[in-house]
Each structure stands twice: as structure tokens, then as C-alpha cells.
Scaffold this motif. Structure first.
Motif, PDB file in Angstrom:
ATOM      1  N   SER A  61       3.221  -0.596   4.202  1.00 22.56           N
ATOM      2  CA  SER A  61       2.803   0.652   3.412  1.00 22.56           C
ATOM      3  C   SER A  61       3.720   1.559   3.555  1.00 22.56           C
ATOM      4  O   SER A  61       4.664   1.851   4.585  1.00 22.56           O
ATOM      5  CB  SER A  61       1.428   0.987   3.910  1.00 22.56           C
ATOM      6  OG  SER A  61       1.601   1.602   5.238  1.00 22.56           O
ATOM      7  N   HIS A  99      -1.844  -1.302   9.242  1.00 26.02           N
ATOM      8  CA  HIS A  99      -1.183  -1.653   7.758  1.00 26.02           C
ATOM      9  C   HIS A  99       0.423  -0.926   7.817  1.00 26.02           C
ATOM     10  O   HIS A  99       0.983  -0.629   6.735  1.00 26.02           O
ATOM     11  CB  HIS A  99      -2.195  -0.807   6.606  1.00 26.02           C
ATOM     12  CG  HIS A  99      -3.539  -1.314   6.672  1.00 26.02           C
ATOM     13  ND1 HIS A  99      -3.504  -2.321   6.111  1.00 26.02           N
ATOM     14  CD2 HIS A  99      -4.882  -0.881   6.959  1.00 26.02           C
ATOM     15  CE1 HIS A  99      -5.026  -2.888   5.956  1.00 26.02           C
ATOM     16  NE2 HIS A  99      -5.433  -1.821   6.850  1.00 26.02           N
ATOM     17  N   LEU A 151       0.728  -1.076  -0.004  1.00 21.24           N
ATOM     18  CA  LEU A 151       0.102   0.031   0.066  1.00 21.24           C
ATOM     19  C   LEU A 151       0.996   1.174  -0.121  1.00 21.24           C
ATOM     20  O   LEU A 151       1.952   1.281   0.585  1.00 21.24           O
ATOM     21  CB  LEU A 151      -0.833  -0.005   1.244  1.00 21.24           C
ATOM     22  CG  LEU A 151      -1.877  -1.063   1.434  1.00 21.24           C
ATOM     23  CD1 LEU A 151      -2.531  -1.001   2.674  1.00 21.24           C
ATOM     24  CD2 LEU A 151      -2.879  -1.193   0.463  1.00 21.24           C
ATOM     25  N   VAL A 184      -0.744   4.441   9.776  1.00 19.27           N
ATOM     26  CA  VAL A 184      -2.212   3.730   9.468  1.00 19.27           C
ATOM     27  C   VAL A 184      -2.222   2.414  10.265  1.00 19.27           C
ATOM     28  O   VAL A 184      -1.597   1.516   9.743  1.00 19.27           O
ATOM     29  CB  VAL A 184      -2.483   3.715   8.047  1.00 19.27           C
ATOM     30  CG1 VAL A 184      -1.657   2.919   7.253  1.00 19.27           C
ATOM     31  CG2 VAL A 184      -3.912   3.286   8.120  1.00 19.27           C
ATOM     32  N   VAL A 228      -0.284   5.013   0.973  1.00 20.57           N
ATOM     33  CA  VAL A 228      -1.284   5.762   1.827  1.00 20.57           C
ATOM     34  C   VAL A 228      -1.150   7.234   1.762  1.00 20.57           C
ATOM     35  O   VAL A 228      -0.116   7.707   2.303  1.00 20.57           O
ATOM     36  CB  VAL A 228      -1.518   5.334   3.041  1.00 20.57           C
ATOM     37  CG1 VAL A 228      -2.783   5.715   3.649  1.00 20.57           C
ATOM     38  CG2 VAL A 228      -1.819   3.759   3.181  1.00 20.57           C
ATOM     39  N   HIS A 275      -5.904   7.397   3.195  1.00 20.29           N
ATOM     40  CA  HIS A 275      -6.092   7.002   4.699  1.00 20.29           C
ATOM     41  C   HIS A 275      -7.526   6.540   4.899  1.00 20.29           C
ATOM     42  O   HIS A 275      -7.961   5.563   5.479  1.00 20.29           O
ATOM     43  CB  HIS A 275      -5.600   7.825   5.480  1.00 20.29           C
ATOM     44  CG  HIS A 275      -5.558   7.601   7.189  1.00 20.29           C
ATOM     45  ND1 HIS A 275      -5.253   8.507   8.057  1.00 20.29           N
ATOM     46  CD2 HIS A 275      -5.520   6.290   7.763  1.00 20.29           C
ATOM     47  CE1 HIS A 275      -5.346   7.773   9.334  1.00 20.29           C
ATOM     48  NE2 HIS A 275      -5.607   6.638   8.958  1.00 20.29           N
ATOM     49  N   ARG A 276      -8.452   7.389   4.450  1.00 15.36           N
ATOM     50  CA  ARG A 276      -9.832   6.955   5.008  1.00 15.36           C
ATOM     51  C   ARG A 276     -10.345   5.883   4.098  1.00 15.36           C
ATOM     52  O   ARG A 276     -11.367   5.092   4.603  1.00 15.36           O
ATOM     53  CB  ARG A 276     -10.848   8.288   4.381  1.00 15.36           C
ATOM     54  CG  ARG A 276     -10.795   8.426   2.740  1.00 15.36           C
ATOM     55  CD  ARG A 276     -11.584   9.689   2.355  1.00 15.36           C
ATOM     56  NE  ARG A 276     -12.045   9.676   1.078  1.00 15.36           N
ATOM     57  CZ  ARG A 276     -12.581  10.366   0.415  1.00 15.36           C
ATOM     58  NH1 ARG A 276     -13.271  11.325   1.303  1.00 15.36           N
ATOM     59  NH2 ARG A 276     -12.935  10.454  -0.740  1.00 15.36           N
ATOM     60  N   ASP A 277      -9.635   5.396   3.223  1.00 13.07           N
ATOM     61  CA  ASP A 277     -10.029   4.340   2.329  1.00 13.07           C
ATOM     62  C   ASP A 277      -9.942   3.013   3.013  1.00 13.07           C
ATOM     63  O   ASP A 277     -10.351   1.786   2.646  1.00 13.07           O
ATOM     64  CB  ASP A 277      -9.376   4.022   1.157  1.00 13.07           C
ATOM     65  CG  ASP A 277      -9.834   5.395   0.039  1.00 13.07           C
ATOM     66  OD1 ASP A 277     -11.085   5.900   0.210  1.00 13.07           O
ATOM     67  OD2 ASP A 277      -8.635   5.967  -0.624  1.00 13.07           O
ATOM     68  N   LEU A 278      -8.982   3.096   4.434  1.00 10.91           N
ATOM     69  CA  LEU A 278      -8.697   2.130   5.015  1.00 10.91           C
ATOM     70  C   LEU A 278      -9.838   1.816   6.402  1.00 10.91           C
ATOM     71  O   LEU A 278      -9.507   1.044   7.109  1.00 10.91           O
ATOM     72  CB  LEU A 278      -7.391   1.983   5.605  1.00 10.91           C
ATOM     73  CG  LEU A 278      -6.355   1.783   4.278  1.00 10.91           C
ATOM     74  CD1 LEU A 278      -5.034   2.066   4.786  1.00 10.91           C
ATOM     75  CD2 LEU A 278      -6.345   0.492   3.773  1.00 10.91           C
ATOM     76  N   SER A 279     -10.551   2.586   6.271  1.00 12.34           N
ATOM     77  CA  SER A 279     -11.817   2.499   7.314  1.00 12.34           C
ATOM     78  C   SER A 279     -12.419   1.204   7.262  1.00 12.34           C
ATOM     79  O   SER A 279     -12.711   0.654   6.305  1.00 12.34           O
ATOM     80  CB  SER A 279     -12.848   3.572   7.151  1.00 12.34           C
ATOM     81  OG  SER A 279     -12.319   4.799   7.091  1.00 12.34           O
ATOM     82  N   ASP A 311     -15.111  -1.690   7.146  1.00 15.46           N
ATOM     83  CA  ASP A 311     -16.628  -1.779   6.343  1.00 15.46           C
ATOM     84  C   ASP A 311     -17.814  -1.863   7.497  1.00 15.46           C
ATOM     85  O   ASP A 311     -18.117  -2.915   8.027  1.00 15.46           O
ATOM     86  CB  ASP A 311     -16.491  -2.791   5.615  1.00 15.46           C
ATOM     87  CG  ASP A 311     -17.610  -3.148   4.838  1.00 15.46           C
ATOM     88  OD1 ASP A 311     -18.665  -2.168   4.720  1.00 15.46           O
ATOM     89  OD2 ASP A 311     -18.091  -4.379   4.349  1.00 15.46           O
ATOM     90  N   LYS A 339      -1.031  -0.696  -3.912  1.00 15.42           N
ATOM     91  CA  LYS A 339      -2.182  -0.182  -4.384  1.00 15.42           C
ATOM     92  C   LYS A 339      -2.234   1.230  -3.581  1.00 15.42           C
ATOM     93  O   LYS A 339      -1.667   1.437  -2.495  1.00 15.42           O
ATOM     94  CB  LYS A 339      -3.372  -0.622  -3.635  1.00 15.42           C
ATOM     95  CG  LYS A 339      -4.835  -0.342  -3.772  1.00 15.42           C
ATOM     96  CD  LYS A 339      -5.798  -1.113  -3.478  1.00 15.42           C
ATOM     97  CE  LYS A 339      -7.308  -0.497  -3.702  1.00 15.42           C
ATOM     98  NZ  LYS A 339      -8.366  -1.236  -3.033  1.00 15.42           N
TER      99      LYS A 339
END
Length: 166
Positions: A84, A80, A21, A77, A23, A130-134, A136, A126
Motif C-alpha cells: 500500500s 497492509h 491499496l 497500516v 490508504v 485507514h478505518r476501512d481496514l478495521s 470485521d 483500491k
């Protein structure tokens, strides 16, 4: 009589085993705050880190500063860090500390150059915000804006990348 003076110790870093990653973060500072690695290092030490958690910081004028060695495990993060690289853009909030994409053209230009270089070195990694690793929250396998725990980096990295092919 000599008195020993305390000197800050140089942190020792453990290298990452993989780089999966890249980030993108923001410092969550106003546009008037021209901060860099030195400032963030102080904040991170106050939070209990050994040093700055990011590998790179991009100042308001687009200047790229190096934080942790690129090969080292970061502190940017949760969950991760061991796989990363962390990049922080100075800015990201308005006068009321509300998330805002207020980054300068110079910052975005530097980000593009840096991501091009990192993508060449780590083509399997990828690139995301940072917010994309919140987590689900509803278990549907997709992270949607209403599920973001953080707004960082205050813009949609995937959407930005779509318009700036690497």
C-alpha cells in the motif's frame, strides 16, 4: 582530540512488490496545528520507526510533501504496509480531540490531484480510508461504522470518492 559526532542515519527502504491499496489517513491533529512531514517524522521516530511512515502528507494549505519514497514499503497500516501507499492529511480532530472532518478545500483539491495520479499509475489499487481496514468484528464480511477501531481519516473516503470521480 577529535570527537565523533553522531549523525542521523539515512533509512534504507525495501521496495513493495505490489500496490493493491492506497490508504488515506489523518494526523489526528487540530486545525491550528500546521504540521508536515518533518513533524510526523519526529513522532514516528519517537514511536520506534526509522522515519515517517507515510508516502505523502498534505498540509493544511494544500501543500503536498513527500515522505517515504513512493516505491518503498510504508509504515502506516498494520498488515497492509507491504502492498500500500499511505497519504496523510494534516488535521482530523476538533478542540476536544474528537474525530472531525475539518480538512480544508485546498487539502481536498490536492488529495484529488494526487489520487488521480496514483490511480493512473496503479489502476488496480483500491482507494480507502485507514478505518476501512478495521477487522470485521461480527464476521459478516462487511465493515460497518460501529466496527471501526479507528476513525482515521475522520471522513468516509468511499463516499467522498463517489462525488469526486477519478
Amino acid at each position: 582530540m577529535n570527537q565523533a559526532t553522531a549523525t542521523p542515519s539515512t533509512p534504507t527502504f525495501k521496495d513493495r512488490d505490489s500496490t493493491d491499496l492506497i490508504v488515506v489517513h489523518c494526523s489526528a491533529t487540530k486545525t491550528s496545528a500546521d504540521i508536515g512531514v518533518r513533524d510526523i517524522t519526529q513522532w514516528h521516530i519517537q514511536r520506534g520507526f526509522d522515519t515517517v511512515g507515510y508516502h505523502y502528507v498534505i498540509r493544511r494549505n494544500g501543500e503536498l510533501e513527500t515522505g517515504r519514497p513512493e516505491s518503498a514499503i510504508g509504515a502506516h497500516v498494520r498488515g497492509h504496509n507491504s502492498n500500500s501507499i499511505g497519504i496523510c492529511l494534516a488535521g482530523g480532530v476538533d478542540a476536544n480531540n474528537t474525530p472531525e472532518n475539518n480538512f480544508t478545500p485546498a487539502q481536498f483539491a490536492t488529495l484529488k490531484v494526487l489520487l488521480d495520479k496514483l490511480n493512473a499509475r496503479y489502476p488496480q489499487a483500491k482507494i480507502l480510508g485507514h478505518r476501512d481496514l478495521s477487522p470485521d468484528k461480527n464476521g459478516d464480511g462487511k465493515i460497518t461504522p460501529n466496527e471501526f477501531i479507528k476513525a482515521c481519516p475522520s471522513f468516509d473516503v468511499g463516499q467522498w470518492l463517489a462525488g469526486h470521480a477519478l
